[in-house]
Design a protein around this motif. Structure first.
Motif, PDB file in Angstrom:
ATOM      1  N   VAL A  25      42.844  -2.651   8.631  1.00  0.00           N
ATOM      2  CA  VAL A  25      41.652  -2.812   7.798  1.00  0.00           C
ATOM      3  C   VAL A  25      41.908  -2.091   6.487  1.00  0.00           C
ATOM      4  CG1 VAL A  25      39.176  -2.410   7.600  1.00  0.00           C
ATOM      5  CG2 VAL A  25      40.186  -2.869   9.843  1.00  0.00           C
ATOM      6  N   MET A  26      41.814  -2.831   5.398  1.00  0.00           N
ATOM      7  CA  MET A  26      41.980  -2.258   4.062  1.00  0.00           C
ATOM      8  C   MET A  26      40.586  -2.093   3.466  1.00  0.00           C
ATOM      9  SD  MET A  26      45.150  -4.655   3.004  1.00  0.00           S
ATOM     10  CE  MET A  26      45.976  -3.633   1.819  1.00  0.00           C
ATOM     11  N   ILE A  27      40.280  -0.883   3.026  1.00  0.00           N
ATOM     12  CA  ILE A  27      38.953  -0.585   2.494  1.00  0.00           C
ATOM     13  C   ILE A  27      39.054  -0.376   0.992  1.00  0.00           C
ATOM     14  CG2 ILE A  27      36.984   0.983   2.600  1.00  0.00           C
ATOM     15  CD1 ILE A  27      37.778   1.583   5.469  1.00  0.00           C
ATOM     16  N   TYR A  28      38.128  -0.998   0.280  1.00  0.00           N
ATOM     17  CA  TYR A  28      38.085  -0.941  -1.174  1.00  0.00           C
ATOM     18  C   TYR A  28      36.766  -0.343  -1.619  1.00  0.00           C
ATOM     19  CZ  TYR A  28      41.817  -4.387  -0.699  1.00  0.00           C
ATOM     20  OH  TYR A  28      42.969  -5.036  -0.353  1.00  0.00           O
ATOM     21  N   TYR A  29      36.824   0.416  -2.704  1.00  0.00           N
ATOM     22  CA  TYR A  29      35.624   0.959  -3.339  1.00  0.00           C
ATOM     23  C   TYR A  29      35.643   0.501  -4.783  1.00  0.00           C
ATOM     24  CZ  TYR A  29      32.153   4.213  -5.108  1.00  0.00           C
ATOM     25  OH  TYR A  29      31.040   4.750  -5.684  1.00  0.00           O
ATOM     26  N   ALA A  30      34.631  -0.237  -5.178  1.00  0.00           N
ATOM     27  CA  ALA A  30      34.526  -0.767  -6.542  1.00  0.00           C
ATOM     28  C   ALA A  30      35.792  -1.531  -6.927  1.00  0.00           C
ATOM     29  CB  ALA A  30      34.225   0.342  -7.533  1.00  0.00           C
ATOM     30  N   GLY A  31      36.351  -2.277  -5.979  1.00  0.00           N
ATOM     31  CA  GLY A  31      37.510  -3.111  -6.263  1.00  0.00           C
ATOM     32  C   GLY A  31      38.852  -2.416  -6.149  1.00  0.00           C
ATOM     33  N   LYS A  32      38.866  -1.111  -5.916  1.00  0.00           N
ATOM     34  CA  LYS A  32      40.127  -0.368  -5.808  1.00  0.00           C
ATOM     35  C   LYS A  32      40.364   0.019  -4.351  1.00  0.00           C
ATOM     36  CE  LYS A  32      39.877   1.572 -10.408  1.00  0.00           C
ATOM     37  NZ  LYS A  32      39.798   2.787 -11.194  1.00  0.00           N
ATOM     38  N   GLN A  33      41.572  -0.197  -3.877  1.00  0.00           N
ATOM     39  CA  GLN A  33      41.912   0.158  -2.505  1.00  0.00           C
ATOM     40  C   GLN A  33      41.941   1.670  -2.353  1.00  0.00           C
ATOM     41  OE1 GLN A  33      45.439  -1.667  -0.977  1.00  0.00           O
ATOM     42  NE2 GLN A  33      45.676  -0.116   0.585  1.00  0.00           N
ATOM     43  N   ILE A  34      41.209   2.165  -1.348  1.00  0.00           N
ATOM     44  CA  ILE A  34      41.144   3.613  -1.162  1.00  0.00           C
ATOM     45  C   ILE A  34      41.681   4.066   0.181  1.00  0.00           C
ATOM     46  CG2 ILE A  34      39.270   4.017  -2.789  1.00  0.00           C
ATOM     47  CD1 ILE A  34      37.402   4.088  -0.332  1.00  0.00           C
ATOM     48  N   LYS A  35      41.731   3.150   1.164  1.00  0.00           N
ATOM     49  CA  LYS A  35      42.190   3.580   2.483  1.00  0.00           C
ATOM     50  C   LYS A  35      42.659   2.385   3.295  1.00  0.00           C
ATOM     51  CE  LYS A  35      41.112   6.794   6.076  1.00  0.00           C
ATOM     52  NZ  LYS A  35      40.490   8.043   6.313  1.00  0.00           N
ATOM     53  N   ILE A  36      43.670   2.636   4.149  1.00  0.00           N
ATOM     54  CA  ILE A  36      44.150   1.637   5.094  1.00  0.00           C
ATOM     55  C   ILE A  36      43.995   2.232   6.487  1.00  0.00           C
ATOM     56  CG2 ILE A  36      46.126   0.318   5.913  1.00  0.00           C
ATOM     57  CD1 ILE A  36      47.227   0.374   3.076  1.00  0.00           C
ATOM     58  N   ILE A  37      43.318   1.502   7.351  1.00  0.00           N
ATOM     59  CA  ILE A  37      43.092   1.934   8.724  1.00  0.00           C
ATOM     60  C   ILE A  37      44.004   1.107   9.623  1.00  0.00           C
ATOM     61  CG2 ILE A  37      41.362   2.296  10.513  1.00  0.00           C
ATOM     62  CD1 ILE A  37      40.711   3.749   7.910  1.00  0.00           C
ATOM     63  N   LYS A  38      44.705   1.763  10.555  1.00  0.00           N
ATOM     64  CA  LYS A  38      45.649   1.083  11.433  1.00  0.00           C
ATOM     65  C   LYS A  38      45.370   1.407  12.897  1.00  0.00           C
ATOM     66  CE  LYS A  38      49.408   1.638   8.114  1.00  0.00           C
ATOM     67  NZ  LYS A  38      50.729   2.210   7.888  1.00  0.00           N
ATOM     68  N   ASP A  39      46.030   0.645  13.764  1.00  0.00           N
ATOM     69  CA  ASP A  39      46.099   0.888  15.197  1.00  0.00           C
ATOM     70  C   ASP A  39      44.725   0.958  15.870  1.00  0.00           C
ATOM     71  OD1 ASP A  39      48.899   0.971  14.899  1.00  0.00           O
ATOM     72  OD2 ASP A  39      48.831   3.114  14.426  1.00  0.00           O
ATOM     73  N   ARG A  40      44.534   1.941  16.734  1.00  0.00           N
ATOM     74  CA  ARG A  40      43.296   2.027  17.527  1.00  0.00           C
ATOM     75  C   ARG A  40      42.067   2.273  16.665  1.00  0.00           C
ATOM     76  NH1 ARG A  40      44.467   5.028  23.211  1.00  0.00           N
ATOM     77  NH2 ARG A  40      46.142   3.631  23.859  1.00  0.00           N
ATOM     78  N   GLU A  41      42.236   3.048  15.631  1.00  0.00           N
ATOM     79  CA  GLU A  41      41.101   3.319  14.744  1.00  0.00           C
ATOM     80  C   GLU A  41      40.626   2.021  14.081  1.00  0.00           C
ATOM     81  OE1 GLU A  41      39.806   6.547  11.317  1.00  0.00           O
ATOM     82  OE2 GLU A  41      41.922   6.255  11.757  1.00  0.00           O
TER      83      GLU A  41
END
Length: 80
Positions: A25-41
């Motif tokens: 899951v790639m999370i964006y804030y105001a169009g900018k990527q801020i975090k990538i979530i992987k695996d079990r999370e």
């Protein structure tokens, strides 16, 4: 008014997300990527998002909580 979002920022929907084919899951804030979530999370987050997929405010809250306190207000603004 909710005690969680006192300034009503989540109604502006600043967070977006993208689920990749690999299950990240790639999370964006105001169009900018801020975090990538992987695996079990990522699996847990996707499950939670699917549970509340009809309520955009709850999705925004989930994304805000998982990103943590990344924005403190002292970021420098780039040249426009």
């Amino acid at each position: 008014m909710s005690e969680i979002d006192k300034r009503n920022r989540l109604s502006e929907e600043p967070f977006t997300y993208q689920i990749t084919k690999k299950g990240m899951v790639m999370i964006y804030y105001a169009g900018k990527q801020i975090k990538i979530i992987k695996d079990r999370e990522a699996e847990r987050l996707i499950t939670k998002i699917k549970e509340v997929e009809d309520d955009n405010i709850k999705i925004q809250l989930l994304l805000a909580k998982i990103t943590g306190n990344f924005k403190r207000g002292n970021e420098k603004l780039g040249k426009s």
